[in-house]
Design a protein around this motif. Structure first.
Motif, PDB file in Angstrom:
ATOM      1  N   GLU A   7       0.810  -1.214   0.000  1.00 43.37           N
ATOM      2  CA  GLU A   7       0.000   0.000   0.000  1.00 43.37           C
ATOM      3  C   GLU A   7       0.842   1.264   0.000  1.00 43.37           C
ATOM      4  O   GLU A   7       1.899   1.300   0.604  1.00 43.37           O
ATOM      5  N   ARG A  47     -11.609  21.185  -2.683  1.00 40.48           N
ATOM      6  CA  ARG A  47     -12.373  21.316  -3.936  1.00 40.48           C
ATOM      7  C   ARG A  47     -13.215  22.590  -3.984  1.00 40.48           C
ATOM      8  O   ARG A  47     -13.694  22.989  -5.020  1.00 40.48           O
TER       9      ARG A  47
ATOM     10  N   ARG B  34     -17.944   7.562  29.722  1.00 44.49           N
ATOM     11  CA  ARG B  34     -17.705   8.600  28.727  1.00 44.49           C
ATOM     12  C   ARG B  34     -18.848   8.647  27.706  1.00 44.49           C
ATOM     13  O   ARG B  34     -19.314   9.723  27.324  1.00 44.49           O
ATOM     14  N   GLN B  44      -6.837   6.577  19.672  1.00 42.42           N
ATOM     15  CA  GLN B  44      -5.905   5.956  20.607  1.00 42.42           C
ATOM     16  C   GLN B  44      -6.563   5.550  21.921  1.00 42.42           C
ATOM     17  O   GLN B  44      -5.942   4.922  22.766  1.00 42.42           O
ATOM     18  N   ASP B  45      -7.827   5.923  22.117  1.00 45.56           N
ATOM     19  CA  ASP B  45      -8.526   5.578  23.360  1.00 45.56           C
ATOM     20  C   ASP B  45      -8.876   4.098  23.390  1.00 45.56           C
ATOM     21  O   ASP B  45      -9.118   3.485  22.349  1.00 45.56           O
ATOM     22  N   GLY B  98     -14.493  11.702  -3.170  1.00 48.15           N
ATOM     23  CA  GLY B  98     -13.868  12.344  -2.012  1.00 48.15           C
ATOM     24  C   GLY B  98     -14.476  11.847  -0.706  1.00 48.15           C
ATOM     25  O   GLY B  98     -13.767  11.549   0.254  1.00 48.15           O
ATOM     26  N   HIS B  99     -15.798  11.716  -0.700  1.00 44.56           N
ATOM     27  CA  HIS B  99     -16.466  11.236   0.510  1.00 44.56           C
ATOM     28  C   HIS B  99     -16.013   9.822   0.862  1.00 44.56           C
ATOM     29  O   HIS B  99     -15.809   9.501   2.027  1.00 44.56           O
ATOM     30  N   LEU B 101     -13.126   8.624   0.251  1.00 44.69           N
ATOM     31  CA  LEU B 101     -11.768   8.715   0.807  1.00 44.69           C
ATOM     32  C   LEU B 101     -11.783   9.203   2.256  1.00 44.69           C
ATOM     33  O   LEU B 101     -11.039   8.688   3.092  1.00 44.69           O
ATOM     34  N   TYR B 102     -12.625  10.213   2.575  1.00 45.94           N
ATOM     35  CA  TYR B 102     -12.702  10.658   3.980  1.00 45.94           C
ATOM     36  C   TYR B 102     -13.054   9.474   4.871  1.00 45.94           C
ATOM     37  O   TYR B 102     -12.525   9.312   5.969  1.00 45.94           O
ATOM     38  N   SER B 105     -10.382   6.770   5.324  1.00 48.33           N
ATOM     39  CA  SER B 105      -9.383   7.266   6.281  1.00 48.33           C
ATOM     40  C   SER B 105      -9.895   7.140   7.710  1.00 48.33           C
ATOM     41  O   SER B 105      -9.150   6.760   8.613  1.00 48.33           O
ATOM     42  N   GLU B 108      -9.656   3.617   8.776  1.00 45.93           N
ATOM     43  CA  GLU B 108      -8.270   3.180   9.003  1.00 45.93           C
ATOM     44  C   GLU B 108      -7.758   3.543  10.391  1.00 45.93           C
ATOM     45  O   GLU B 108      -6.872   2.888  10.910  1.00 45.93           O
ATOM     46  N   SER B 113      -6.859  -1.795   7.315  1.00 48.64           N
ATOM     47  CA  SER B 113      -6.096  -1.150   6.253  1.00 48.64           C
ATOM     48  C   SER B 113      -6.973  -0.948   5.024  1.00 48.64           C
ATOM     49  O   SER B 113      -7.993  -1.611   4.854  1.00 48.64           O
ATOM     50  N   ARG B 114      -6.546  -0.005   4.177  1.00 54.61           N
ATOM     51  CA  ARG B 114      -7.280   0.267   2.940  1.00 54.61           C
ATOM     52  C   ARG B 114      -7.378  -1.004   2.101  1.00 54.61           C
ATOM     53  O   ARG B 114      -8.436  -1.327   1.565  1.00 54.61           O
ATOM     54  N   ASP B 115      -6.261  -1.720   2.017  1.00 50.08           N
ATOM     55  CA  ASP B 115      -6.248  -2.948   1.216  1.00 50.08           C
ATOM     56  C   ASP B 115      -7.253  -3.971   1.726  1.00 50.08           C
ATOM     57  O   ASP B 115      -7.947  -4.620   0.947  1.00 50.08           O
ATOM     58  N   GLN B 116      -7.311  -4.093   3.063  1.00 48.28           N
ATOM     59  CA  GLN B 116      -8.265  -5.056   3.647  1.00 48.28           C
ATOM     60  C   GLN B 116      -9.692  -4.679   3.284  1.00 48.28           C
ATOM     61  O   GLN B 116     -10.509  -5.534   2.942  1.00 48.28           O
ATOM     62  N   ARG B 174     -17.796  17.187   7.259  1.00 46.38           N
ATOM     63  CA  ARG B 174     -17.271  17.596   5.963  1.00 46.38           C
ATOM     64  C   ARG B 174     -18.224  17.159   4.840  1.00 46.38           C
ATOM     65  O   ARG B 174     -18.551  17.926   3.934  1.00 46.38           O
TER      66      ARG B 174
END
Lengths: 97, 336
Positions: A7, A47, B34, B44-45, B98-99, B101-102, B105, B108, B113-116, B174
């Motif tokens: 990747e 964009r 919480r 990280q929590d 784009g959405h 990709l957000y 991420s 992830e 992972s992206r590949d998974q 976003r």
């Protein structure tokens, strides 16, 4: 026959929304290198003219504080209320200070 | 932007039992406190395994939906009726990418992972919104997708901006900002068609007739048949129930249809004075589950198109990485 390489690395993206403001973290993306990360960040995160400047940092280069140590790190500041202006009583006739 | 408001188990079974908690009780208690205080969870929590798994599944399904959602509209880019409509459609399809990709991420950050995730989509194991397994037959379908499909998605997504998982909530903020353009451009394209010929008006009505029930199904099964919803609500991942969102969508859409000059294809649709809401008819859940489980009109075509695009792009990804490595090696050598 090409063998699939692994990747693309992950990059964190920071965007300055306008001149005079700080760069702010807005997300991450995968790119082969820094130049490509900049190109992609432009398309993914600006964009609609959301930025005038972009920083990209490879995610693995970021050192973060440990959330489990949040107490030790940040609590000592909690009892130092004298660091805030509201701690001090000033006579009203002095006006704004 | 598109999501099914509910979380379909990847694989095909209709329900998932609530995971029994065998987590550290102290950590679990701190997490629950919480969540109860409407706090946010960051990558990280500490979080219970079941919470993490649910989020990975939901966010990746959501991301897949964005990516596959580019296909039915992408079909119309080369056939848009004017340069203006073409530019708008390209911008919209680019937004959907784009959405996706957000959201990838955000997923992830949970340790997948992206590949998974892509492997899950391409193998057919992971689900995406079943609405994209229907064909876009005419230009009016593109307008109706903006108005109704994006409209239904917005209903779902606005409450997700308050999701307990920080990265997902931020991605949704976003997305929602960009989304209202999608709905408005679709509605406006239909308004223009409705000022046209009888044939064009009929085309709009036909598209509405074909998409209406599928949009109502996008909100997921009735609350009584959504065993996962309670857990999602408990975790602050889901904020508003399927039926409540569906009702909101129906109530918002009826007056819009009136202004547009189309009818909604439901003889049982009428205002209920007592409830102060519209009543509506029965949704065909058998057809919905058939489509979710892979037997809709376009399931195979959509997946095949996606896999082909991914495979044909492999050499580009490899070349970019090889180039980056070569550049890096060269700069190290020069520095030495």
């Amino acid at each position: 026959m090409t063998t699939a390489l692994k990747e693309w690395p992950l990059w964190e993206i920071f965007v300055r929304s306008k001149q005079g403001l700080e760069h702010k973290h807005c997300g991450s993306l995968h790119a082969a290198d820094a130049a490509q990360a900049l190109d992609m960040a432009r398309d993914v995160y600006t964009r609609r003219q959301e930025g005038v400047s972009i920083w990209v940092v490879e995610s693995k280069s970021i050192t973060a504080s440990n959330p489990d140590e949040k107490g030790e790190l940040f609590d000592p500041a909690a009892d130092k209320i004298y660091r805030h202006p509201t701690f001090y009583e000033i006579p009203e006739e002095v006006g704004h200070m | 932007m598109y999501t099914q408001s509910f979380n379909v188990p990847d694989g095909g079974a209709k329900t998932v039992a609530l995971a029994p908690s065998n987590e550290d009780p102290a950590l679990q208690a701190a997490f629950d406190t919480r969540i109860d205080a409407d706090g946010r969870i960051e990558p990280q929590d500490w979080m219970p395994d079941a919470y993490r798994k649910t989020l990975v599944r939901q966010i990746s399904q959501h991301a897949h939906s964005e990516i596959v959602g580019m296909l039915p509209e992408g079909n119309w880019i080369s056939r848009a009726p004017s340069l203006k409509r073409k530019a708008i459609l390209i911008a919209k399809v680019q937004d959907e990418g784009g959405h996706g990709l957000y959201l990838y991420s955000a997923a992830e950050t949970l340790g997948t992972s992206r590949d998974q995730m892509l492997e899950g989509l391409h193998s057919g194991r992971a689900k995406y919104s079943s609405i994209f397994n229907y064909p876009t037959l005419t230009w009016a379908d593109v307008g109706v997708i903006g108005w109704l499909v994006d409209g239904a998605a917005i209903m779902n997504q606005v409450p997700l901006c308050r999701c307990s998982y920080g990265p997902y909530a931020r991605a949704m903020v976003r997305v929602c900002k960009e989304e209202s353009f999608h709905q408005r451009q679709g509605y406006e394209a239909l308004l223009v068609m409705m000022t046209g010929t009888e044939e064009q008006k009929a085309m709009v009505q036909d598209a509405v007739n074909r998409w209406w029930w599928k949009c109502l199904a996008m909100f997921g099964p009735p609350d009584a048949d959504s065993p996962n919803s309670a857990q999602g609500m408990r975790w602050g991942i889901k904020r508003v129930s399927n039926d409540e969102l569906r009702q909101k969508f129906v109530d918002a859409t009826v007056p819009q249809a009136k202004v547009l000059g189309v009818t909604l294809p439901d003889p049982d649709l009428k205002w209920n004075e007592e409830r102060q809401h519209h009543d509506y008819g029965q949704i065909d859940w058998n057809e919905f589950w058939e489509t979710v489980n892979g037997n809709g009109p376009c399931n195979k075509e959509r997946l095949a198109t996606r896999v082909k695009a991914h495979n044909e792009g492999q050499w580009v990804r490899d070349a970019a990485l090889a180039y980056a490595q070569k550049q890096k090696a060269r700069s190290i050598k020069e520095a030495a």
